[in-house]
Design a protein around this motif. Sequence first.
Motif, PDB file in Angstrom:
ATOM      1  N   LEU A  70       0.813  -1.218   0.000  1.00  0.00           N
ATOM      2  CA  LEU A  70       0.000   0.000   0.000  1.00  0.00           C
ATOM      3  C   LEU A  70       0.845   1.266   0.000  1.00  0.00           C
ATOM      4  O   LEU A  70       0.340   2.355  -0.270  1.00  0.00           O
ATOM      5  CB  LEU A  70      -0.938   0.003   1.215  1.00  0.00           C
ATOM      6  N   ASP A  71       2.140   1.134   0.261  1.00  0.00           N
ATOM      7  CA  ASP A  71       3.016   2.312   0.283  1.00  0.00           C
ATOM      8  C   ASP A  71       3.035   3.027  -1.060  1.00  0.00           C
ATOM      9  O   ASP A  71       3.071   4.263  -1.116  1.00  0.00           O
ATOM     10  CB  ASP A  71       4.447   1.909   0.666  1.00  0.00           C
ATOM     11  N   GLY A  93     -11.290   7.845   2.467  1.00  0.00           N
ATOM     12  CA  GLY A  93     -10.807   6.597   1.872  1.00  0.00           C
ATOM     13  C   GLY A  93     -11.776   5.467   2.116  1.00  0.00           C
ATOM     14  O   GLY A  93     -12.153   5.195   3.263  1.00  0.00           O
ATOM     15  N   HIS A  94     -12.184   4.804   1.029  1.00  0.00           N
ATOM     16  CA  HIS A  94     -13.091   3.665   1.146  1.00  0.00           C
ATOM     17  C   HIS A  94     -12.306   2.363   1.186  1.00  0.00           C
ATOM     18  O   HIS A  94     -11.400   2.150   0.378  1.00  0.00           O
ATOM     19  CB  HIS A  94     -14.063   3.638  -0.039  1.00  0.00           C
ATOM     20  N   SER A  95     -12.649   1.488   2.124  1.00  0.00           N
ATOM     21  CA  SER A  95     -12.079   0.146   2.198  1.00  0.00           C
ATOM     22  C   SER A  95     -10.554   0.214   2.293  1.00  0.00           C
ATOM     23  O   SER A  95     -10.023   0.856   3.187  1.00  0.00           O
ATOM     24  CB  SER A  95     -12.550  -0.681   0.992  1.00  0.00           C
ATOM     25  N   VAL A  96      -9.835  -0.402   1.372  1.00  0.00           N
ATOM     26  CA  VAL A  96      -8.374  -0.399   1.454  1.00  0.00           C
ATOM     27  C   VAL A  96      -7.805   1.014   1.389  1.00  0.00           C
ATOM     28  O   VAL A  96      -6.743   1.298   1.944  1.00  0.00           O
ATOM     29  CB  VAL A  96      -7.755  -1.298   0.370  1.00  0.00           C
ATOM     30  N   SER A  97      -8.510   1.928   0.738  1.00  0.00           N
ATOM     31  CA  SER A  97      -8.010   3.300   0.654  1.00  0.00           C
ATOM     32  C   SER A  97      -8.059   4.020   1.998  1.00  0.00           C
ATOM     33  O   SER A  97      -7.414   5.059   2.161  1.00  0.00           O
ATOM     34  CB  SER A  97      -8.782   4.103  -0.393  1.00  0.00           C
ATOM     35  N   ALA A  98      -8.815   3.485   2.946  1.00  0.00           N
ATOM     36  CA  ALA A  98      -8.765   4.056   4.286  1.00  0.00           C
ATOM     37  C   ALA A  98      -7.350   3.925   4.858  1.00  0.00           C
ATOM     38  O   ALA A  98      -6.797   4.877   5.416  1.00  0.00           O
ATOM     39  CB  ALA A  98      -9.784   3.364   5.190  1.00  0.00           C
ATOM     40  N   PRO A 120     -13.290   0.746   6.991  1.00  0.00           N
ATOM     41  CA  PRO A 120     -11.853   0.421   6.974  1.00  0.00           C
ATOM     42  C   PRO A 120     -11.552  -0.936   7.585  1.00  0.00           C
ATOM     43  O   PRO A 120     -12.345  -1.484   8.372  1.00  0.00           O
ATOM     44  CB  PRO A 120     -11.260   1.523   7.850  1.00  0.00           C
ATOM     45  N   SER A 121     -10.390  -1.480   7.245  1.00  0.00           N
ATOM     46  CA  SER A 121      -9.853  -2.645   7.937  1.00  0.00           C
ATOM     47  C   SER A 121      -8.336  -2.572   7.897  1.00  0.00           C
ATOM     48  O   SER A 121      -7.740  -2.557   6.817  1.00  0.00           O
ATOM     49  CB  SER A 121     -10.316  -3.954   7.298  1.00  0.00           C
ATOM     50  N   PRO A 122      -7.683  -2.539   9.061  1.00  0.00           N
ATOM     51  CA  PRO A 122      -6.226  -2.495   9.083  1.00  0.00           C
ATOM     52  C   PRO A 122      -5.591  -3.861   8.873  1.00  0.00           C
ATOM     53  O   PRO A 122      -4.417  -3.965   8.558  1.00  0.00           O
ATOM     54  CB  PRO A 122      -5.910  -1.962  10.478  1.00  0.00           C
ATOM     55  N   ARG A 123      -6.388  -4.927   9.081  1.00  0.00           N
ATOM     56  CA  ARG A 123      -5.922  -6.292   8.846  1.00  0.00           C
ATOM     57  C   ARG A 123      -7.148  -7.179   8.679  1.00  0.00           C
ATOM     58  O   ARG A 123      -8.043  -7.187   9.537  1.00  0.00           O
ATOM     59  CB  ARG A 123      -5.062  -6.799  10.014  1.00  0.00           C
ATOM     60  N   TYR A 124      -7.202  -7.915   7.580  1.00  0.00           N
ATOM     61  CA  TYR A 124      -8.365  -8.747   7.294  1.00  0.00           C
ATOM     62  C   TYR A 124      -8.279 -10.123   7.953  1.00  0.00           C
ATOM     63  O   TYR A 124      -9.298 -10.771   8.166  1.00  0.00           O
ATOM     64  CB  TYR A 124      -8.539  -8.907   5.778  1.00  0.00           C
ATOM     65  N   ILE A 125      -7.065 -10.549   8.275  1.00  0.00           N
ATOM     66  CA  ILE A 125      -6.860 -11.889   8.825  1.00  0.00           C
ATOM     67  C   ILE A 125      -6.874 -11.850  10.355  1.00  0.00           C
ATOM     68  O   ILE A 125      -6.212 -11.006  10.969  1.00  0.00           O
ATOM     69  CB  ILE A 125      -5.526 -12.481   8.322  1.00  0.00           C
ATOM     70  N   ASP A 126      -7.627 -12.766  10.960  1.00  0.00           N
ATOM     71  CA  ASP A 126      -7.638 -12.885  12.416  1.00  0.00           C
ATOM     72  C   ASP A 126      -6.223 -13.125  12.937  1.00  0.00           C
ATOM     73  O   ASP A 126      -5.409 -13.789  12.282  1.00  0.00           O
ATOM     74  CB  ASP A 126      -8.523 -14.064  12.858  1.00  0.00           C
ATOM     75  N   ASP A 127      -5.946 -12.572  14.116  1.00  0.00           N
ATOM     76  CA  ASP A 127      -4.620 -12.736  14.705  1.00  0.00           C
ATOM     77  C   ASP A 127      -4.744 -12.681  16.219  1.00  0.00           C
ATOM     78  O   ASP A 127      -4.913 -11.603  16.795  1.00  0.00           O
ATOM     79  CB  ASP A 127      -3.686 -11.624  14.205  1.00  0.00           C
ATOM     80  N   GLY A 128      -4.676 -13.847  16.871  1.00  0.00           N
ATOM     81  CA  GLY A 128      -4.831 -13.870  18.320  1.00  0.00           C
ATOM     82  C   GLY A 128      -6.204 -13.356  18.717  1.00  0.00           C
ATOM     83  O   GLY A 128      -7.231 -13.835  18.237  1.00  0.00           O
ATOM     84  N   ASP A 129      -6.208 -12.344  19.590  1.00  0.00           N
ATOM     85  CA  ASP A 129      -7.473 -11.755  20.040  1.00  0.00           C
ATOM     86  C   ASP A 129      -8.076 -10.813  19.005  1.00  0.00           C
ATOM     87  O   ASP A 129      -9.231 -10.415  19.140  1.00  0.00           O
ATOM     88  CB  ASP A 129      -7.252 -10.987  21.350  1.00  0.00           C
TER      89      ASP A 129
END
Length: 266
Positions: A70-71, A93-98, A120-129
């Motif tokens: 995304l950089d 920003g919509h979706s990934v553009s957020a 927005p979503s900063p990470r789509y994959i579950d990770d721990g909690d």
Amino acid sequence: MTAMVRNNVVMVGREDGPLLMLAHGFGCDQNMWRLVVPALAEEFRLVLFDHVGAGRSDLSAWQAERYATLDGYAEDVLRICRELDLQQVTFVGHSVSAMIGVLAAVREPDRFAKLVLLTPSPRYIDDGDYRGGFSEADIEELLESLDSNYLGWSAAMAPIIMDNPDRPELGEELTNSFCRTDPRIASVFARATFLSDNRADLAKVELPTLVLECASDVIAPRQVGAFVHAQIPGSHLVTLDAVGHCPQLSAPQATAQAIASFAADR
């Protein structure tokens, strides 16, 4: 090549209005904002653009290495701002553009006045909690399906993303938007989107921020909106009475009102 050409920049609305920069999500282009543009243009100066590889951007500017994260997209946003000498921009920003907006605002905060993060979503994959809404296997399957049969993937995923079965025309529009994207470009952008992890960047945001989520969204569930809100100091969280991941299409009036109220401090 200028940013105006590379990113197909279009400016509309009030000449003397506050600046709103509208950034579309994966598989889309600036046309996805068309239902909110008329309302916003009455009060704001709107900067619309296509990410490189989308819409009417200059496809010759696309490079797999540059846009593998995304950089590269965040740097494009900053290039547009620099070349047009844009100041005090409210970035929507919509979706990934957020997250693209988050990265740009962290790098050059003085360029921006506010951030609006729409589903927005900063990470789509579950990770721990942390619950992003998808397992690692889910995302691997999604990407494999995209690579093996992009048109089939588009037809299957678009209605799920839109999540308005009683309005099939919305899913059809998103399908058509996906299908206009070069599959090779879509594959690289999909990986940059669904494999990204920008959770640590949220706390670096120092701008007034509005987190706009939908009441039901399978791509960015409400626990994700709550996480983004909790991580960005002083942010505001608004839940739209809307279903799906693209409220600018499914609930344009409510979306435009929420953006305008925050951007204008009403």
